[in-house]
Scaffold this motif. Structure first.
Motif, PDB file in Angstrom:
ATOM      1  N   THR A 137      44.673  21.594  46.219  1.00  0.00           N
ATOM      2  CA  THR A 137      44.988  22.908  45.759  1.00  0.00           C
ATOM      3  C   THR A 137      43.977  23.957  46.009  1.00  0.00           C
ATOM      4  OG1 THR A 137      45.720  21.599  43.630  1.00  0.00           O
ATOM      5  CG2 THR A 137      44.939  24.050  43.363  1.00  0.00           C
ATOM      6  N   PRO A 138      44.197  25.174  46.324  1.00  0.00           N
ATOM      7  CA  PRO A 138      43.248  26.221  46.851  1.00  0.00           C
ATOM      8  C   PRO A 138      42.494  26.305  45.855  1.00  0.00           C
ATOM      9  CG  PRO A 138      45.585  26.917  47.121  1.00  0.00           C
ATOM     10  CD  PRO A 138      45.639  25.669  46.350  1.00  0.00           C
ATOM     11  N   SER A 139      41.158  26.913  46.214  1.00  0.00           N
ATOM     12  CA  SER A 139      40.255  27.297  45.254  1.00  0.00           C
ATOM     13  C   SER A 139      40.525  28.672  44.647  1.00  0.00           C
ATOM     14  CB  SER A 139      38.801  27.505  46.098  1.00  0.00           C
ATOM     15  OG  SER A 139      38.557  28.558  46.810  1.00  0.00           O
ATOM     16  N   ALA A 140      39.970  28.665  43.315  1.00  0.00           N
ATOM     17  CA  ALA A 140      40.042  30.065  42.859  1.00  0.00           C
ATOM     18  C   ALA A 140      39.460  31.342  43.447  1.00  0.00           C
ATOM     19  CB  ALA A 140      39.470  29.964  41.351  1.00  0.00           C
ATOM     20  N   GLN A 141      38.891  30.892  44.276  1.00  0.00           N
ATOM     21  CA  GLN A 141      38.297  32.298  45.282  1.00  0.00           C
ATOM     22  C   GLN A 141      38.990  32.685  46.405  1.00  0.00           C
ATOM     23  OE1 GLN A 141      36.092  29.620  43.997  1.00  0.00           O
ATOM     24  NE2 GLN A 141      35.701  31.073  42.411  1.00  0.00           N
ATOM     25  N   ALA A 142      39.955  31.899  46.735  1.00  0.00           N
ATOM     26  CA  ALA A 142      40.807  31.899  47.986  1.00  0.00           C
ATOM     27  C   ALA A 142      41.727  32.981  47.721  1.00  0.00           C
ATOM     28  CB  ALA A 142      41.841  30.560  47.937  1.00  0.00           C
ATOM     29  N   ALA A 191      48.807  30.855  47.622  1.00  0.00           N
ATOM     30  CA  ALA A 191      49.958  31.292  48.029  1.00  0.00           C
ATOM     31  C   ALA A 191      51.189  30.929  47.014  1.00  0.00           C
ATOM     32  CB  ALA A 191      50.376  30.866  49.342  1.00  0.00           C
ATOM     33  N   GLU A 192      51.974  31.704  46.769  1.00  0.00           N
ATOM     34  CA  GLU A 192      53.152  31.571  45.985  1.00  0.00           C
ATOM     35  C   GLU A 192      54.361  32.126  46.260  1.00  0.00           C
ATOM     36  OE1 GLU A 192      53.940  31.307  41.010  1.00  0.00           O
ATOM     37  OE2 GLU A 192      52.349  32.449  41.869  1.00  0.00           O
ATOM     38  N   SER A 193      55.417  31.467  46.422  1.00  0.00           N
ATOM     39  CA  SER A 193      56.633  31.970  46.782  1.00  0.00           C
ATOM     40  C   SER A 193      57.405  32.450  45.562  1.00  0.00           C
ATOM     41  CB  SER A 193      57.527  31.020  47.549  1.00  0.00           C
ATOM     42  OG  SER A 193      58.931  31.547  47.761  1.00  0.00           O
ATOM     43  N   THR A 211      52.884  26.912  54.636  1.00  0.00           N
ATOM     44  CA  THR A 211      51.862  27.446  55.627  1.00  0.00           C
ATOM     45  C   THR A 211      50.454  27.956  55.241  1.00  0.00           C
ATOM     46  OG1 THR A 211      53.768  27.769  57.398  1.00  0.00           O
ATOM     47  CG2 THR A 211      51.639  28.895  57.830  1.00  0.00           C
ATOM     48  N   LEU A 212      50.603  28.768  54.099  1.00  0.00           N
ATOM     49  CA  LEU A 212      49.486  29.571  53.720  1.00  0.00           C
ATOM     50  C   LEU A 212      48.667  28.733  52.862  1.00  0.00           C
ATOM     51  CD1 LEU A 212      51.338  32.906  53.054  1.00  0.00           C
ATOM     52  CD2 LEU A 212      49.638  32.540  54.951  1.00  0.00           C
ATOM     53  N   ARG A 213      49.377  27.992  51.893  1.00  0.00           N
ATOM     54  CA  ARG A 213      48.431  27.037  51.091  1.00  0.00           C
ATOM     55  C   ARG A 213      47.723  26.001  51.955  1.00  0.00           C
ATOM     56  NH1 ARG A 213      49.554  27.161  45.743  1.00  0.00           N
ATOM     57  NH2 ARG A 213      48.804  24.976  45.515  1.00  0.00           N
ATOM     58  N   GLU A 214      48.359  25.352  53.033  1.00  0.00           N
ATOM     59  CA  GLU A 214      47.603  24.585  53.797  1.00  0.00           C
ATOM     60  C   GLU A 214      46.281  25.143  54.564  1.00  0.00           C
ATOM     61  OE1 GLU A 214      48.680  21.246  57.350  1.00  0.00           O
ATOM     62  OE2 GLU A 214      49.282  23.502  57.947  1.00  0.00           O
ATOM     63  N   LEU A 215      46.317  26.592  54.599  1.00  0.00           N
ATOM     64  CA  LEU A 215      45.184  27.270  55.111  1.00  0.00           C
ATOM     65  C   LEU A 215      44.076  27.651  54.082  1.00  0.00           C
ATOM     66  CD1 LEU A 215      47.113  29.926  57.739  1.00  0.00           C
ATOM     67  CD2 LEU A 215      45.438  27.999  58.316  1.00  0.00           C
ATOM     68  N   GLY A 216      44.686  27.124  52.880  1.00  0.00           N
ATOM     69  CA  GLY A 216      43.692  27.733  51.814  1.00  0.00           C
ATOM     70  C   GLY A 216      43.758  28.700  51.026  1.00  0.00           C
ATOM     71  N   LEU A 258      41.316   9.316  41.261  1.00  0.00           N
ATOM     72  CA  LEU A 258      41.368  10.204  42.665  1.00  0.00           C
ATOM     73  C   LEU A 258      42.865  10.775  42.559  1.00  0.00           C
ATOM     74  CD1 LEU A 258      40.168   7.093  43.192  1.00  0.00           C
ATOM     75  CD2 LEU A 258      39.799   8.116  45.427  1.00  0.00           C
ATOM     76  N   THR A 259      42.851  12.075  43.079  1.00  0.00           N
ATOM     77  CA  THR A 259      44.280  12.945  43.029  1.00  0.00           C
ATOM     78  C   THR A 259      44.991  12.270  44.602  1.00  0.00           C
ATOM     79  OG1 THR A 259      43.129  14.534  44.461  1.00  0.00           O
ATOM     80  CG2 THR A 259      43.239  14.528  42.063  1.00  0.00           C
ATOM     81  N   ILE A 260      46.045  12.338  44.605  1.00  0.00           N
ATOM     82  CA  ILE A 260      46.703  11.956  45.745  1.00  0.00           C
ATOM     83  C   ILE A 260      46.485  12.858  46.918  1.00  0.00           C
ATOM     84  CG2 ILE A 260      49.079  13.138  45.362  1.00  0.00           C
ATOM     85  CD1 ILE A 260      50.557  10.673  46.475  1.00  0.00           C
ATOM     86  N   GLU A 261      46.195  13.972  46.958  1.00  0.00           N
ATOM     87  CA  GLU A 261      45.851  15.200  47.720  1.00  0.00           C
ATOM     88  C   GLU A 261      44.471  14.493  48.263  1.00  0.00           C
ATOM     89  OE1 GLU A 261      46.488  15.947  44.351  1.00  0.00           O
ATOM     90  OE2 GLU A 261      46.480  18.079  44.381  1.00  0.00           O
TER      91      GLU A 261
END
Length: 297
Positions: free
Chosen positions: A159-164, A195-197, A187-192, A42-45
């Motif tokens: 982790t966001p999906s590849a289609q996000a 996102a990369e700064s 914020t954006l990664r939580e929404l799926g 299992l992943t921690i996420e």
């Protein structure tokens, strides 16, 4: 590579039997992976997502790398800001980390934690430093503590999906403030979103090149410091034109964007809080239109 946890580790951390945990996995309540030998991992996420949805309290969170006291009580948002502020002033990274992660486990969103807990705490620390009641090292140490916690927090979000949809952002040229852009990314990664700064002090030219190469759905710009407003306005116009040509929405925000300056800029959305960025990003994904958003007059 992210750490994979065994069912035994997770069961002890949560405080349930391993057989109960495996039943939850079989029912799809907990996402699992299989090793080459067929063993569950299992992943921690996935574990934290289950904890947030089920409301289970942690029994031994340290077994999966979390603070020993995290997830063992209710943290009120208003009180959390004061707790974080005191921890940062004292340099107590453990309390700061636990305060933020407790809120995350209690299903508080990144915008709520960022806007109502982290931002007020850091603002107070900065004000005390400006007034001379705190040393420079205390202000810098506070920022470093929060930066480390944000980095860890990023690894706990699924982790966001590849289609996000993709989003990129950062600060430009003379602006060194990393925490606001890191919070935008979270914020954006939580929404799926994917996102990369890209960090701080980015030349406008390279950010324009990134927009053209990546062609993201959204580009954000955090502006906490401007060295030369006239130069900033001219280069910002070039960035906006590039985003429009690529079908990218441009969201901006930050303490340096005062009203007279904003009136001279074109953008898709102005976000003075993370909640506003989240709402704008949600509006982009809720429509099939290729329009990059409403441009301010």
């Amino acid at each position: 590579m992210k750490q994979l946890l065994t069912p035994h580790q997770v069961a002890k951390a949560i405080g349930v039997s391993e057989s109960s945990l495996k039943r939850w996995c079989d029912k799809g309540m907990l996402a699992t992976q299989r090793t080459a030998g067929g063993h569950r991992r299992l992943t921690i996420e996935a574990v934290l997502e289950f904890m947030r949805e089920s409301g289970h309290e942690m029994a031994q969170p340290e077994l999966i790398g979390l603070p020993a006291a995290v997830g063992k009580g209710t943290v009120v948002v208003e009180r959390a800001s004061e707790m974080l502020r005191e921890a940062l002033i004292a340099g107590d990274e453990g309390v700061a980390r636990r305060t933020i992660l407790d809120l995350f486990l209690a299903k508080q969103s990144v915008p709520v934690i960022g806007d109502r807990v982290i931002a007020p705490a850091l603002s107070h620390v900065g004000q005390c430093w400006a007034e001379g009641t705190l040393e420079v090292y205390q202000e810098r140490r506070s920022c470093e503590i929060v930066s480390r916690v944000l980095h860890e927090w990023r690894g706990l979000i699924a982790t966001p999906s590849a289609q996000a949809p993709r989003a990129i952002g950062g600060t430009v040229e003379a602006d060194p403030y990393v925490l606001p852009t890191s919070l935008c990314e979270l914020t954006l990664r939580e929404l799926g979103w994917q996102a990369e700064s890209y960090g701080t002090r980015l030349p406008f030219a390279t950010l324009i090149a990134a927009v053209r190469d990546v062609r993201p759905r959204l580009c954000w710009l955090s502006v906490s410091y401007i060295a030369d407003e006239a130069e900033f306005i001219a280069k910002f116009a070039e960035l906006f034109d590039a985003t429009q040509a690529c079908g990218t929405a441009l969201a901006v925000g930050g303490t340096a964007l005062h009203e007279p300056l904003r009136c001279q800029l074109r953008y898709s959305a102005f976000c003075d809080q993370l909640a506003h960025l989240a709402a704008f990003a949600t509006s982009l994904t809720s429509t099939s239109s290729n329009d990059s958003g409403q441009v301010n007059p």
